[in-house]
Design a protein around this motif. Structure first.
Motif, PDB file in Angstrom:
ATOM      1  N   THR A 297       0.841  -1.206   0.000  1.00  0.00           N
ATOM      2  CA  THR A 297       0.000   0.000   0.000  1.00  0.00           C
ATOM      3  C   THR A 297       0.873   1.251   0.000  1.00  0.00           C
ATOM      4  O   THR A 297       0.626   2.182  -0.781  1.00  0.00           O
ATOM      5  CB  THR A 297      -0.940   0.001   1.218  1.00  0.00           C
ATOM      6  OG1 THR A 297      -1.798  -1.137   1.132  1.00  0.00           O
ATOM      7  CG2 THR A 297      -1.778   1.260   1.267  1.00  0.00           C
TER       8      THR A 297
ATOM      9  N   TYR B  13       5.587   6.198  -1.490  1.00  0.00           N
ATOM     10  CA  TYR B  13       6.569   6.374  -0.430  1.00  0.00           C
ATOM     11  C   TYR B  13       7.881   5.670  -0.785  1.00  0.00           C
ATOM     12  O   TYR B  13       7.877   4.617  -1.423  1.00  0.00           O
ATOM     13  CB  TYR B  13       6.056   5.807   0.897  1.00  0.00           C
ATOM     14  CG  TYR B  13       4.976   6.629   1.534  1.00  0.00           C
ATOM     15  CD1 TYR B  13       5.287   7.686   2.368  1.00  0.00           C
ATOM     16  CD2 TYR B  13       3.632   6.353   1.299  1.00  0.00           C
ATOM     17  CE1 TYR B  13       4.289   8.455   2.964  1.00  0.00           C
ATOM     18  CE2 TYR B  13       2.629   7.104   1.887  1.00  0.00           C
ATOM     19  CZ  TYR B  13       2.974   8.149   2.709  1.00  0.00           C
ATOM     20  OH  TYR B  13       1.986   8.902   3.289  1.00  0.00           O
TER      21      TYR B  13
ATOM     22  N   THR C 189       2.600   1.754  -3.360  1.00  0.00           N
ATOM     23  CA  THR C 189       1.691   2.271  -4.397  1.00  0.00           C
ATOM     24  C   THR C 189       1.309   3.722  -4.149  1.00  0.00           C
ATOM     25  O   THR C 189       0.922   4.426  -5.081  1.00  0.00           O
ATOM     26  CB  THR C 189       0.413   1.415  -4.513  1.00  0.00           C
ATOM     27  OG1 THR C 189      -0.264   1.395  -3.266  1.00  0.00           O
ATOM     28  CG2 THR C 189       0.742  -0.003  -4.940  1.00  0.00           C
ATOM     29  N   GLU C 190       1.432   4.177  -2.897  1.00  0.00           N
ATOM     30  CA  GLU C 190       1.160   5.582  -2.587  1.00  0.00           C
ATOM     31  C   GLU C 190       2.382   6.463  -2.850  1.00  0.00           C
ATOM     32  O   GLU C 190       2.319   7.677  -2.655  1.00  0.00           O
ATOM     33  CB  GLU C 190       0.716   5.715  -1.128  1.00  0.00           C
ATOM     34  CG  GLU C 190      -0.667   5.133  -0.893  1.00  0.00           C
ATOM     35  CD  GLU C 190      -1.087   5.147   0.567  1.00  0.00           C
ATOM     36  OE1 GLU C 190      -0.306   5.595   1.431  1.00  0.00           O
ATOM     37  OE2 GLU C 190      -2.211   4.691   0.846  1.00  0.00           O
TER      38      GLU C 190
END
Length: 71
Positions: free
Chosen positions: A27, A33, A30-31
């Motif tokens: 997650t 980071y 995909t954001e």
């Protein structure tokens, strides 16, 4: 699971189950980071983040992060 295609049974490949930590890492990747940011946020080392990323890529059978993000 099997599926019939033109009289032949084929195996459908289901998505492999991810651990809760792998789901967290995926997650955050995909954001957008970075490994360093993920490590700080989850209070783990950058090396541990890289190991999780490597294991995710192997488990999902992708070769690079771009493919990983598309999963």
């Amino acid at each position: 699971m099997s599926r019939i295609v033109k009289g032949k049974a084929t195996k459908q490949r289901s998505a492999p189950a991810l651990t809760p930590r792998q789901q967290q890492i995926l997650t955050l990747i995909t954001e957008g980071y970075t490994s360093r940011e993920i490590g700080k946020q989850l209070k783990i080392s950058v090396q541990t983040v890289e190991v999780h990323r490597f294991n995710l890529m192997r488990r999902l059978e992708v070769r690079n992060v771009a493919q990983l993000i598309r999963q």
